[in-house]
Scaffold this active site. Structure first.
Site, PDB file in Angstrom:
ATOM      1  N   LYS A  45     -35.515  52.973  31.949  1.00 26.73           N
ATOM      2  CA  LYS A  45     -36.392  53.281  32.851  1.00 26.73           C
ATOM      3  C   LYS A  45     -36.417  52.437  34.135  1.00 26.73           C
ATOM      4  O   LYS A  45     -36.131  51.134  34.086  1.00 26.73           O
ATOM      5  CB  LYS A  45     -37.694  53.256  32.294  1.00 26.73           C
ATOM      6  CG  LYS A  45     -38.552  54.542  31.726  1.00 26.73           C
ATOM      7  CD  LYS A  45     -39.793  54.504  31.777  1.00 26.73           C
ATOM      8  CE  LYS A  45     -40.158  55.020  30.449  1.00 26.73           C
ATOM      9  NZ  LYS A  45     -40.315  55.704  29.419  1.00 26.73           N
ATOM     10  N   LEU A  73     -41.975  56.199  39.308  1.00 22.51           N
ATOM     11  CA  LEU A  73     -41.510  54.970  38.708  1.00 22.51           C
ATOM     12  C   LEU A  73     -42.613  54.328  37.848  1.00 22.51           C
ATOM     13  O   LEU A  73     -43.020  53.297  37.706  1.00 22.51           O
ATOM     14  CB  LEU A  73     -41.199  53.740  39.799  1.00 22.51           C
ATOM     15  CG  LEU A  73     -39.924  54.140  40.507  1.00 22.51           C
ATOM     16  CD1 LEU A  73     -39.802  52.994  41.855  1.00 22.51           C
ATOM     17  CD2 LEU A  73     -38.617  54.159  39.646  1.00 22.51           C
ATOM     18  N   CYS A 130     -34.953  56.013  44.972  1.00 28.25           N
ATOM     19  CA  CYS A 130     -35.993  56.876  44.481  1.00 28.25           C
ATOM     20  C   CYS A 130     -36.967  57.520  45.505  1.00 28.25           C
ATOM     21  O   CYS A 130     -37.455  56.788  46.487  1.00 28.25           O
ATOM     22  CB  CYS A 130     -36.939  55.845  43.541  1.00 28.25           C
ATOM     23  SG  CYS A 130     -38.319  56.938  42.848  1.00 28.25           S
ATOM     24  N   LYS A 165     -27.385  52.259  42.866  1.00 31.13           N
ATOM     25  CA  LYS A 165     -27.623  53.596  42.719  1.00 31.13           C
ATOM     26  C   LYS A 165     -27.846  54.249  44.212  1.00 31.13           C
ATOM     27  O   LYS A 165     -28.834  54.013  44.850  1.00 31.13           O
ATOM     28  CB  LYS A 165     -28.565  53.844  41.787  1.00 31.13           C
ATOM     29  CG  LYS A 165     -28.823  55.516  41.487  1.00 31.13           C
ATOM     30  CD  LYS A 165     -29.471  55.642  40.174  1.00 31.13           C
ATOM     31  CE  LYS A 165     -29.815  57.166  39.914  1.00 31.13           C
ATOM     32  NZ  LYS A 165     -30.292  57.270  38.824  1.00 31.13           N
ATOM     33  N   ASN A 192     -28.713  59.887  42.857  1.00 25.75           N
ATOM     34  CA  ASN A 192     -30.124  60.025  42.633  1.00 25.75           C
ATOM     35  C   ASN A 192     -30.585  61.471  42.976  1.00 25.75           C
ATOM     36  O   ASN A 192     -29.667  62.111  43.381  1.00 25.75           O
ATOM     37  CB  ASN A 192     -30.967  58.911  43.357  1.00 25.75           C
ATOM     38  CG  ASN A 192     -32.223  58.597  42.343  1.00 25.75           C
ATOM     39  OD1 ASN A 192     -32.827  59.439  41.814  1.00 25.75           O
ATOM     40  ND2 ASN A 192     -32.620  57.341  42.340  1.00 25.75           N
ATOM     41  N   GLY A 265     -28.297  62.811  32.794  1.00 27.93           N
ATOM     42  CA  GLY A 265     -29.599  62.719  32.945  1.00 27.93           C
ATOM     43  C   GLY A 265     -30.359  63.903  32.235  1.00 27.93           C
ATOM     44  O   GLY A 265     -30.644  63.999  31.006  1.00 27.93           O
TER      45      GLY A 265
HETATM   46  C1  LIG Z   1     -37.832  63.045  34.914  1.00 32.28           C
HETATM   47  C2  LIG Z   1     -36.966  61.736  35.948  1.00 32.28           C
HETATM   48  C3  LIG Z   1     -37.223  60.455  35.960  1.00 32.28           C
HETATM   49  C4  LIG Z   1     -36.328  59.518  36.851  1.00 32.28           C
HETATM   50  N1  LIG Z   1     -36.686  58.279  36.914  1.00 32.28           N
HETATM   51  C5  LIG Z   1     -35.597  57.535  37.514  1.00 32.28           C
HETATM   52  C6  LIG Z   1     -35.732  56.324  37.811  1.00 32.28           C
HETATM   53  O1  LIG Z   1     -36.575  55.684  37.372  1.00 32.28           O
HETATM   54  N2  LIG Z   1     -34.743  55.382  38.284  1.00 32.28           N
HETATM   55  C7  LIG Z   1     -33.587  55.994  38.785  1.00 32.28           C
HETATM   56  O2  LIG Z   1     -32.842  55.420  39.439  1.00 32.28           O
HETATM   57  N3  LIG Z   1     -33.399  57.382  38.770  1.00 32.28           N
HETATM   58  C8  LIG Z   1     -34.304  58.326  38.057  1.00 32.28           C
HETATM   59  N4  LIG Z   1     -34.042  59.503  38.050  1.00 32.28           N
HETATM   60  C9  LIG Z   1     -32.951  60.149  38.430  1.00 32.28           C
HETATM   61  C10 LIG Z   1     -31.774  60.168  37.363  1.00 32.28           C
HETATM   62  O3  LIG Z   1     -31.542  59.248  37.035  1.00 32.28           O
HETATM   63  C11 LIG Z   1     -30.454  61.024  38.193  1.00 32.28           C
HETATM   64  O4  LIG Z   1     -30.074  60.161  38.841  1.00 32.28           O
HETATM   65  C12 LIG Z   1     -31.154  62.489  38.507  1.00 32.28           C
HETATM   66  O5  LIG Z   1     -31.587  63.067  37.458  1.00 32.28           O
HETATM   67  C13 LIG Z   1     -29.553  63.166  38.526  1.00 32.28           C
HETATM   68  O6  LIG Z   1     -28.892  63.273  37.403  1.00 32.28           O
HETATM   69  P1  LIG Z   1     -29.018  64.469  36.306  1.00 32.28           P
HETATM   70  O7  LIG Z   1     -28.969  65.765  37.047  1.00 32.28           O
HETATM   71  O8  LIG Z   1     -28.074  64.403  35.334  1.00 32.28           O
HETATM   72  O9  LIG Z   1     -30.486  64.394  35.660  1.00 32.28           O
HETATM   73  C14 LIG Z   1     -35.132  60.358  37.195  1.00 32.28           C
HETATM   74  C15 LIG Z   1     -34.842  61.780  37.065  1.00 32.28           C
HETATM   75  C16 LIG Z   1     -35.751  62.349  36.391  1.00 32.28           C
HETATM   76  C17 LIG Z   1     -35.462  64.023  36.288  1.00 32.28           C
END
Ligand SMILES: Cc1cc2nc3c(=O)[nH]c(=O)nc-3n(C[C@H](O)[C@H](O)[C@H](O)COP(=O)(O)O)c2cc1C
Ligand SMILES: Cc1cc2nc3c(=O)[nH]c(=O)nc-3n(C[C@H](O)[C@H](O)[C@H](O)COP(=O)(O)OP(=O)(O)OC[C@H]3O[C@@H](n4cnc5c(N)ncnc54)[C@H](O)[C@@H]3O)c2cc1C
Ligand code: FES
Lengths: 301, 253
Positions: A45, A73, A130, A165, A192, A265
């Site tokens: 996280k 966050l 973010c 990122k 992201n 993710g």
């Molecule tokens: C519920 C949730 C929380 C997330 N929290 C973070 C985070 O704390 N830090 C971060 O860099 N990305 C965060 N992300 C982004 C994911 O790491 C990822 O970059 C994004 O969801 C795209 O990938 P995916 O389509 O496979 O989920 C979050 C995504 C989701 C859905």
């Protein structure tokens, strides 16, 4: 059985499949479903210097083939992580990276410095993307100058693998990637979430407490893939691709586009076993197509 | 330990225009406590991307049966409404914490609308432990009074309907049974109803647990999307709930 191992600029992965920050908790949430040691790595996280409560509920809106989140966050801060969470995960034989977030350069630096001391954390993923925090976060990742500044400063104190990122919410992700590379990043990960929003027509109000949120899931995959391909063409450091990956085929597309590794993710929410299925599926693909090692398909297009 | 299981649909029974009872079978049915929920993957519904959290309505441990009581409100639940015996349903379970079953005293279980779902399992379990649960069910009209005989096996059951077509007319908080004394209240239903019940419990100094239904993405504590505000900050409804003692919530009651 193909050779799935890959070394991304010093970070040795047993296979190219990692999990994306914020979607995989601290890994232990998935222990009942998969053997965490099978993963190439997992990224915990978003961690900040101080405790953060995150945004008010509602923080999630489902969309066709995806979801918007506005978690903001929420985490207990880096000291809590070091004292209470790190000891419970440090012996898992996989690469555990910490996603470091902040609202000022000095926050990022202080957090990275503390994580640097943790023996079993081989790298950090610097989250300059973010979309869900008011100050900082994505603001750092949307201009070359601020991206360079924060990566430069963190690089001075952080001695291990520094993955940066990137945000897709920019006019040229290539420029930001080059800025990160030029400031000492060991790799870049992208994407992201994409900024989006949803409205409830019954109440005539936004669904999310923050009005806008970050879109993820299969609906973002074509955009993510395009950006990974664009970035992989211009940087020399390894690119880690993510955004909407749900299957081995999706992951292979990213590898072919030039990603050296991938992150999964949102798909973990629908199938907590998706990561191991993707690892097995990549292996089958390599075997069936006569490749002996995964490195042979990276950037093949 | 949580499991992902492909259940076989044994029965899909329409209880009224918009409510179904799913009876599902698996030889690996894990132990489930009253108040826990499951997360159902809805296939063949293109707009249903995430799993759907549903309370455990009842379990038949001996025969490996899981009962879900589902109100059809949108695409996901409509698709579940069409599922046929013999088909498979992929479910993650058991999830969340559970109701605290007291060792003695007189418990009152209040269910509103599809909030009656977890109350059957709870009343069965209470009766098995020698308690005499009282169940109060509140709905809009008599057509929504469902699973009556089942509840009456384990509890003394009272009813309110908003139109007075069955039981007493009005809301659950207006039922005359509330003039009697209770030691514990357990409540599940629309949030306005739970807040009203919480207000009643608070005024009488009765221990009260409510079951929250925040929207969820993962159901296993990984995404932090489902939080509710508590006196100790944000807590995950999927892992630290769905059952909360009203004393811990920040409700103005
Ligand atoms: C519920 C949730 C929380 C997330 N929290 C973070 C985070 O704390 N830090 C971060 O860099 N990305 C965060 N992300 C982004 C994911 O790491 C990822 O970059 C994004 O969801 C795209 O990938 P995916 O389509 O496979 O989920 C979050 C995504 C989701 C859905
Ligand atoms: C822990 C938990 C236990 C639950 N137990 C049951 C149960 O036993 N039986 C049952 O019928 N339902 C239960 N629910 C609610 C159920 O999950 C939702 O009704 C379902 O997800 C709706 O899916 P859908 O695709 O049919 O509707 P959608 O198309 O997703 O939504 C239809 C409408 O319902 C609203 N809605 C959807 N989900 C929720 C929610 N969680 N809270 C408030 N409004 C919502 C939407 O805003 C929309 O207006 C439970 C929810 C939780 C979190
Ligand atoms: S739904 Fe993901 S943490 Fe509760």
């Amino acid at each position: 059985m193909a050779d799935l191992s890959i070394n991304i600029n010093g970070l040795a992965l047993k296979n190219p499949v990692l999990t994306a920050s914020g979607t995989f908790g601290y890994g232990t949430e998935f222990q009942d479903f998969i053997d965490l040691e099978r993963l190439g790595g997992f990224i915990v996280k978003g961690t900040t210097l101080k405790h953060r409560e995150g945004n008010p509920y509602p923080r999630m809106a489902e969309t066709p083939s995806g979801m918007l989140n506005a978690v903001g966050l929420q985490n207990k801060g880096v000291d809590y992580f070091i004292e209470h969470i790190y000891p419970t995960i440090k012996d898992i034989k996989s690469n555990i990276l910490v996603n470091v977030s902040g609202s000022t350069v000095s926050d990022y630096v202080a957090t990275a410095e503390k994580i640097n001391e943790l023996e079993n954390i081989p790298g950090i993923e610097l989250n300059i993307s973010c979309p869900n925090v008011k100050e900082g976060g994505m603001a750092f990742g949307t201009s070359c100058a601020s991206a360079s500044e924060v990566v430069n400063e963190v690089r001075k104190v952080y001695k291990k693998h520094l993955m940066v990122k990137l945000s897709p919410n920019v006019t040229s992700i290539q420029e930001i990637a080059l800025a990160a590379e030029g400031s000492g990043a060991d790799s870049v990960s992208l994407i992201n979430t994409l900024m989006g929003m949803a409205i409830n027509t019954k109440t005539r109000k936004p669904v999310l407490s923050t009005i806008t949120g970050g879109l993820s899931g299969p609906c973002v995959k074509p955009v993510a893939l395009r950006m990974v391909w664009q970035v992989a063409k211009v940087v020399k450091i390894p690119v880690v691709g993510l955004g909407g990956i749900c299957s081995a085929t999706d992951a292979i597309e990213f590898l072919l586009a030039g990603a050296s590794a991938v992150q999964i993710g949102t798909a973990n929410f629908i199938d907590p076993m998706v990561t191991v299925k993707v690892i097995d599926g990549i292996n089958d693909y390599l075997d069936q197509n006569g490749f002996t090692c995964v490195r042979d398909i990276i950037g093949l297009i | 330990m949580k499991k992902i299981i492909d259940f076989t649909v044994k029965e899909n029974k329409r209880l009224n225009d918009d409510t179904i009872l799913l009876v599902l079978y698996s030889s690996e049915l894990p132990e489930i406590k009253p108040g826990q929920f499951v997360n159902v993957r809805v296939d063949h519904s293109p707009s249903t991307f995430l799993r759907r959290p549903i309370s455990v309505h009842d379990v038949d441990v001996e025969n490996g049966l899981l009962y879900l009581f589902i109100k059809i409100v949108g695409c996901g639940t409509s698709t579940l409404g069409e599922i046929e015996p013999g088909q498979k349903l992929n479910i993650i379970l058991p999830l969340g914490n559970n109701f605290t079953i007291p060792s003695s005293g007189r418990p009152l279980l209040i269910g509103g609308g599809c909030g009656v779902a977890p109350m059957l399992h709870l009343s069965r379990e209470m009766k098995a432990r020698g308690l005499s649960p009282v169940v109060l069910i509140g709905t809009r009209t008599d057509k929504d009074i469902l699973r009556k005989e089942e509840f009456e096996k384990y509890a003394s059951v009272y009813y309110t309907t908003e139109d007075g077509s069955f039981g007493e007319k009005g809301y659950v908080t207006q039922h005359s049974i509330l003039n009697e004394s209770f030691d514990h209240i357990f409540c599940c239903g629309p949030e306005v109803m739970m807040r009203a019940v919480a207000g009643y419990a608070n005024s009488k100094n009765i221990e009260c647990e409510v079951s929250l239904e925040n929207t969820m993405a993962c159901g296993i504590g990984a995404c932090l999307c489902c939080v509710t505000d508590t006196k100790e900050g944000h807590k995950c409804v999927c892992t630290e709930g769905p059952i909360f003692n009203i004393k811990d919530l920040k409700w103005q009651i």
